[in-house]
Design a protein around this motif. Structure first.
Motif, PDB file in Angstrom:
ATOM      1  N   HIS A 114     -22.886  -6.101  34.426  1.00  0.00           N
ATOM      2  CA  HIS A 114     -22.450  -6.899  35.701  1.00  0.00           C
ATOM      3  C   HIS A 114     -21.233  -6.424  36.620  1.00  0.00           C
ATOM      4  O   HIS A 114     -20.309  -6.041  36.163  1.00  0.00           O
ATOM      5  N   PRO A 115     -22.095  -5.650  37.674  1.00  0.00           N
ATOM      6  CA  PRO A 115     -21.343  -5.464  38.643  1.00  0.00           C
ATOM      7  C   PRO A 115     -20.271  -6.171  39.742  1.00  0.00           C
ATOM      8  O   PRO A 115     -19.241  -6.026  40.147  1.00  0.00           O
ATOM      9  N   ALA A 116     -19.817  -8.036  39.105  1.00  0.00           N
ATOM     10  CA  ALA A 116     -18.542  -8.508  39.541  1.00  0.00           C
ATOM     11  C   ALA A 116     -17.893  -8.161  38.283  1.00  0.00           C
ATOM     12  O   ALA A 116     -16.034  -8.666  38.858  1.00  0.00           O
ATOM     13  N   VAL A 117     -17.558  -7.978  37.174  1.00  0.00           N
ATOM     14  CA  VAL A 117     -16.296  -8.399  36.316  1.00  0.00           C
ATOM     15  C   VAL A 117     -16.254  -6.196  36.200  1.00  0.00           C
ATOM     16  O   VAL A 117     -16.335  -5.470  36.237  1.00  0.00           O
ATOM     17  N   ASP A 118     -14.641  -7.237  36.851  1.00  0.00           N
ATOM     18  CA  ASP A 118     -13.590  -5.884  36.061  1.00  0.00           C
ATOM     19  C   ASP A 118     -12.621  -5.872  35.174  1.00  0.00           C
ATOM     20  O   ASP A 118     -12.007  -5.108  34.709  1.00  0.00           O
ATOM     21  N   MET A 119     -12.703  -7.280  34.153  1.00  0.00           N
ATOM     22  CA  MET A 119     -12.115  -7.074  33.152  1.00  0.00           C
ATOM     23  C   MET A 119     -12.973  -7.926  32.117  1.00  0.00           C
ATOM     24  O   MET A 119     -13.130  -9.127  32.419  1.00  0.00           O
ATOM     25  N   VAL A 120     -12.273  -7.976  30.751  1.00  0.00           N
ATOM     26  CA  VAL A 120     -12.795  -8.886  29.945  1.00  0.00           C
ATOM     27  C   VAL A 120     -11.959  -8.769  28.975  1.00  0.00           C
ATOM     28  O   VAL A 120     -10.976  -7.760  28.236  1.00  0.00           O
ATOM     29  N   VAL A 121     -11.689 -10.121  29.075  1.00  0.00           N
ATOM     30  CA  VAL A 121     -10.296 -10.447  27.964  1.00  0.00           C
ATOM     31  C   VAL A 121     -10.161 -11.333  26.968  1.00  0.00           C
ATOM     32  O   VAL A 121     -10.595 -12.481  27.010  1.00  0.00           O
ATOM     33  N   GLY A 122     -10.468 -11.068  25.718  1.00  0.00           N
ATOM     34  CA  GLY A 122     -10.801 -12.071  24.687  1.00  0.00           C
ATOM     35  C   GLY A 122      -9.363 -13.171  24.358  1.00  0.00           C
ATOM     36  O   GLY A 122      -7.965 -12.878  24.805  1.00  0.00           O
ATOM     37  N   PRO A 123      -9.068 -14.116  23.372  1.00  0.00           N
ATOM     38  CA  PRO A 123      -8.275 -14.845  22.971  1.00  0.00           C
ATOM     39  C   PRO A 123      -7.735 -14.828  22.922  1.00  0.00           C
ATOM     40  O   PRO A 123      -6.532 -16.063  22.715  1.00  0.00           O
ATOM     41  N   ASP A 124      -7.455 -13.745  22.404  1.00  0.00           N
ATOM     42  CA  ASP A 124      -5.893 -13.350  21.897  1.00  0.00           C
ATOM     43  C   ASP A 124      -5.332 -12.166  22.260  1.00  0.00           C
ATOM     44  O   ASP A 124      -4.202 -11.973  22.543  1.00  0.00           O
ATOM     45  N   ALA A 125      -5.489 -12.198  23.210  1.00  0.00           N
ATOM     46  CA  ALA A 125      -4.669 -10.705  24.406  1.00  0.00           C
ATOM     47  C   ALA A 125      -4.655 -11.780  25.661  1.00  0.00           C
ATOM     48  O   ALA A 125      -4.257 -10.566  26.461  1.00  0.00           O
TER      49      ALA A 125
ATOM     50  N   LEU B 118     -13.102 -14.172  30.674  1.00  0.00           N
ATOM     51  CA  LEU B 118     -12.358 -14.854  29.916  1.00  0.00           C
ATOM     52  C   LEU B 118     -12.607 -15.753  27.847  1.00  0.00           C
ATOM     53  O   LEU B 118     -13.908 -15.731  29.028  1.00  0.00           O
ATOM     54  N   GLY B 119     -12.056 -15.870  26.987  1.00  0.00           N
ATOM     55  CA  GLY B 119     -12.628 -16.826  26.399  1.00  0.00           C
ATOM     56  C   GLY B 119     -13.329 -15.866  25.457  1.00  0.00           C
ATOM     57  O   GLY B 119     -13.478 -15.320  25.466  1.00  0.00           O
ATOM     58  N   CYS B 120     -14.527 -17.299  24.711  1.00  0.00           N
ATOM     59  CA  CYS B 120     -15.277 -17.032  23.250  1.00  0.00           C
ATOM     60  C   CYS B 120     -15.877 -15.493  24.269  1.00  0.00           C
ATOM     61  O   CYS B 120     -16.732 -15.086  23.065  1.00  0.00           O
ATOM     62  N   MET B 121     -16.945 -15.779  24.807  1.00  0.00           N
ATOM     63  CA  MET B 121     -18.283 -14.751  25.948  1.00  0.00           C
ATOM     64  C   MET B 121     -18.159 -13.095  25.915  1.00  0.00           C
ATOM     65  O   MET B 121     -18.210 -12.603  25.575  1.00  0.00           O
TER      66      MET B 121
ATOM     67  N   LEU C 297      -8.299  -9.350  18.222  1.00  0.00           N
ATOM     68  CA  LEU C 297      -8.053 -10.495  17.772  1.00  0.00           C
ATOM     69  C   LEU C 297      -7.194 -10.442  17.070  1.00  0.00           C
ATOM     70  O   LEU C 297      -6.853  -9.483  16.396  1.00  0.00           O
ATOM     71  N   SER C 298      -6.575 -11.094  16.527  1.00  0.00           N
ATOM     72  CA  SER C 298      -4.779 -11.352  16.127  1.00  0.00           C
ATOM     73  C   SER C 298      -4.809 -12.784  14.914  1.00  0.00           C
ATOM     74  O   SER C 298      -5.353 -13.416  14.595  1.00  0.00           O
ATOM     75  N   THR C 299      -4.824 -12.102  14.252  1.00  0.00           N
ATOM     76  CA  THR C 299      -3.915 -12.936  12.574  1.00  0.00           C
ATOM     77  C   THR C 299      -2.946 -13.632  12.921  1.00  0.00           C
ATOM     78  O   THR C 299      -2.556 -14.805  12.230  1.00  0.00           O
ATOM     79  N   SER C 300      -2.139 -13.714  14.251  1.00  0.00           N
ATOM     80  CA  SER C 300      -1.134 -14.340  14.613  1.00  0.00           C
ATOM     81  C   SER C 300      -0.521 -15.471  15.330  1.00  0.00           C
ATOM     82  O   SER C 300       0.288 -16.162  15.494  1.00  0.00           O
TER      83      SER C 300
ATOM     84  N   ARG D 129     -13.174 -16.421  18.064  1.00  0.00           N
ATOM     85  CA  ARG D 129     -12.121 -16.553  17.294  1.00  0.00           C
ATOM     86  C   ARG D 129     -11.237 -15.693  16.712  1.00  0.00           C
ATOM     87  O   ARG D 129     -10.119 -16.495  16.414  1.00  0.00           O
ATOM     88  N   GLY D 130     -11.853 -16.383  15.230  1.00  0.00           N
ATOM     89  CA  GLY D 130     -10.960 -14.859  14.686  1.00  0.00           C
ATOM     90  C   GLY D 130     -10.599 -15.668  13.735  1.00  0.00           C
ATOM     91  O   GLY D 130     -11.066 -17.412  13.388  1.00  0.00           O
ATOM     92  N   ARG D 131      -9.301 -15.578  12.821  1.00  0.00           N
ATOM     93  CA  ARG D 131      -9.101 -15.971  11.491  1.00  0.00           C
ATOM     94  C   ARG D 131      -8.675 -17.624  12.546  1.00  0.00           C
ATOM     95  O   ARG D 131      -7.675 -17.446  12.794  1.00  0.00           O
ATOM     96  N   GLU D 132      -8.387 -18.806  11.165  1.00  0.00           N
ATOM     97  CA  GLU D 132      -7.067 -19.448  11.251  1.00  0.00           C
ATOM     98  C   GLU D 132      -5.858 -18.726  11.076  1.00  0.00           C
ATOM     99  O   GLU D 132      -5.768 -18.260  10.475  1.00  0.00           O
ATOM    100  N   ARG D 133      -5.123 -19.779  12.341  1.00  0.00           N
ATOM    101  CA  ARG D 133      -3.279 -19.981  11.847  1.00  0.00           C
ATOM    102  C   ARG D 133      -3.038 -21.055  12.259  1.00  0.00           C
ATOM    103  O   ARG D 133      -3.789 -21.648  13.555  1.00  0.00           O
ATOM    104  N   SER D 134      -1.896 -21.150  11.754  1.00  0.00           N
ATOM    105  CA  SER D 134      -1.475 -22.315  11.866  1.00  0.00           C
ATOM    106  C   SER D 134      -0.059 -22.279  13.346  1.00  0.00           C
ATOM    107  O   SER D 134       0.548 -21.225  13.239  1.00  0.00           O
ATOM    108  N   ARG D 135       0.165 -23.024  13.938  1.00  0.00           N
ATOM    109  CA  ARG D 135       1.511 -22.809  15.054  1.00  0.00           C
ATOM    110  C   ARG D 135       2.571 -24.110  14.256  1.00  0.00           C
ATOM    111  O   ARG D 135       2.479 -24.945  14.018  1.00  0.00           O
ATOM    112  N   ASP D 136       3.567 -23.454  14.569  1.00  0.00           N
ATOM    113  CA  ASP D 136       5.440 -24.088  14.412  1.00  0.00           C
ATOM    114  C   ASP D 136       4.982 -25.004  14.842  1.00  0.00           C
ATOM    115  O   ASP D 136       4.849 -25.682  16.627  1.00  0.00           O
ATOM    116  N   PRO D 137       5.689 -26.673  14.170  1.00  0.00           N
ATOM    117  CA  PRO D 137       5.319 -27.523  14.186  1.00  0.00           C
ATOM    118  C   PRO D 137       6.499 -28.094  14.948  1.00  0.00           C
ATOM    119  O   PRO D 137       6.367 -28.760  15.728  1.00  0.00           O
ATOM    120  N   HIS D 138       7.473 -27.189  15.160  1.00  0.00           N
ATOM    121  CA  HIS D 138       8.586 -27.488  16.121  1.00  0.00           C
ATOM    122  C   HIS D 138       7.978 -27.085  16.887  1.00  0.00           C
ATOM    123  O   HIS D 138       8.781 -28.006  18.314  1.00  0.00           O
TER     124      HIS D 138
END
Ligand code: SAH
Ligand code: SF4
Ligand code: F3S
Length: 443
Positions: A94-105, A80-83, A127-130, A169-178
């Motif tokens: 790499h033979p150990a790896v079954d799945m590769v999942v990025g930070p927005d997925a 997972l993550g940035c790499m 990557l997502s913009t939202s 990490r893609g485009r900057e987006r802010s999270r709902d303050p509530h």
């Protein structure tokens, strides 16, 4: 029978720590429980960092180790993550790896795991913009139950020329303050006493209400909303950007005694030529102006920083300018790195990585050595003073001692005297090292 035991290993920054808690929340809903060691796990997820080459090398080493585990039994491994985002299907080599999942997925993980169990190898790195995972209540994995993270935004739009983060990490987006305030309240009710609001550039936090575009919340306002959750909840944040840090934020910090008097303000270099080349969008004069403003509005503030040694074409003169700036500011502490070229960044395309490794290392060592003396000097100034400390746990060195932090983020160690984590105590500082204050509880 399927047991569904998950082991998550997290590398990199606090955002990854937070994301792993989001991932655990998602996977708990599909029947996974967390386990303590890789030997017990049916599924290992490794949440990775790409910021410097050595961060990535460490991950490859871990994958080799997972492979030896995989040979013993049925076990699935996901990166997972940035790499994951940076290397995508290259990681499947790499033979150990079954799945590769990025930070927005991460919401896709249950689906992806099902496919993997059906015999596929999966890569999902859109990557997502939202996406902000605003509605997901993270399952906390911290050890202390006292301090925790809340991600307030994702991505980065700054494009510092050395940095891989905007690409992974893609485009900057802010999270709902509530949802942020709710999360802080939930943590407080569960016994937490400190939240750390996270973003790559918190000063550019801006929420526009989609139902009412005239309504917006900036970072200073958000800080206030979280500070109002309870006077007993400490609020920290990182990272501030010198080009965007506003006086409004400083005034809000000064107004609420539960907002920590600490600013992490990465300078990167003390040379205007380097700052320009790094595309940091401030110069030394502007940085020093921000420092004066901090000292004026919050006289006892701790100021910490990040520094990069040996960026492209850095001369001895540039390096000395950094050394000088460090002395002028008198940073309480610093994270210090040598420049590591990251493929795909503007610097990697436009500027040769021409400072010899030996020179980078020598400059970095000079920076580290000088900072350690400055930190010691800053801490010495605390001797004789009394600080309110939030207890985080038992000292690693001595079970009869506790440790916690001051509002200025300095670690304090002191005899327990029957107190326990989660409590506030007043500590009189008696002595110090460059990293720690030592003292005793005053009732
Ligand atoms: N968003 C934050 C920091 C994110 S990365 C900010 O803008 O300050 C944390 C630190 O890693 C950076 O501040 C920088 O000092 C360092 N860093 C980033 N890219 C690097 C690289 N390619 N080589 C060495 N250090 C790097
Ligand atoms: Fe990287 Fe610059 Fe964004 Fe920080 S502000 S994450 S250093 S691009
Ligand atoms: Fe590393 Fe990604 Fe954080 S590259 S520093 S884990 S945003």
């Amino acid at each position: 029978m399927e047991t569904n035991k998950l082991f998550i290993e997290t590398y990199g920054c606090q955002m990854n720590t937070y994301d792993s808690e989001v991932v655990l929340s998602i996977l708990q809903k599909s029947g996974y429980t967390i386990c303590e060691g890789i030997e017990e796990a049916d599924l290992i997820l490794i949440n990775t960092c790409s910021i410097r080459d050595n961060a990535e090398q460490r991950i490859w080493g871990r994958l080799d180790l997972f492979m030896t585990e995989k040979k013993k039994r049925r076990l699935y491994v996901g990166v997972l993550g940035c790499m994951a985002e940076r290397l995508k299907d290259q990681l499947l080599s790499h033979p150990a790896v079954d799945m590769v999942v990025g930070p927005d997925a991460y919401r896709e993980l249950p689906k992806i795991i099902a496919l993997v169990k059906a015999g596929h190898r999966e890569v999902e790195t859109t990557l997502s913009t939202s996406e902000t995972y605003a509605d997901i209540e993270p399952v906390r994995m911290d050890k202390n139950g006292v301090t925790s993270f809340i991600s307030i935004m994702r991505g980065c739009n700054n494009m510092c020329t050395y940095c891989i983060v905007p690409y992974v990490r893609g485009r900057e987006r802010s999270r709902d303050p509530h949802t942020i305030v709710e999360e802080a309240r939930t943590l407080f009710n569960a016994g937490y006493r400190e939240v750390n609001l996270l973003g790559q550039n918190v000063d550019s936090y801006l929420w526009k209400d989609p139902n009412n575009p005239t309504e917006s919340t900036n970072f200073a306002q958000l800080l206030e909303l979280v500070a109002l959750v309870s006077p007993d909840l400490r609020v920290r944040f990182s990272t501030s950007h010198p080009k965007d840090m506003s006086n409004g934020v400083l005034y809000t910090m000064a107004m609420y005694p539960n907002i920590c008097t600490h600013i992490h303000l990465p300078v990167q270099s003390g040379s205007d030529r380097m700052l320009e080349k790094m595309h940091r969008k401030y110069d030394v004069a502007k940085y020093m102006e921000r420092i004066s403003k901090i000292r004026e509005i919050i006289p006892d503030a701790s100021i910490t920083t990040d520094i990069i040694a040996g960026f492209c074409s850095e001369t001895e003169e540039d390096h000395q300018a950094t050394m000088k700036l460090m002395r002028e500011v008198g940073f309480d502490s610093a994270f210090m790195f040598q420049y590591s070229q990251r493929e795909g960044t503007v610097a990697s395309k436009k500027f040769p990585d021409d400072v010899p490794l030996q020179t980078k290392t020598r400059r970095l060592n000079e920076i580290i050595e000088q900072q350690s003396a400055i930190s010691l000097e800053c801490n010495r100034k605390c001797i004789g003073n009394t600080y309110r400390v939030l207890i985080e746990g038992t000292s690693k060195r001595d079970a009869g001692h506790l440790f916690g932090r001051t509002l200025g983020n300095k670690v304090c160690v002191f005899p327990a005297l029957g107190h326990k984590k989660g409590e506030y105590v007043d500590i009189k500082v008696e002595s110090c090292t460059s990293a720690t204050l030592l003292g005793y509880i005053v009732e």
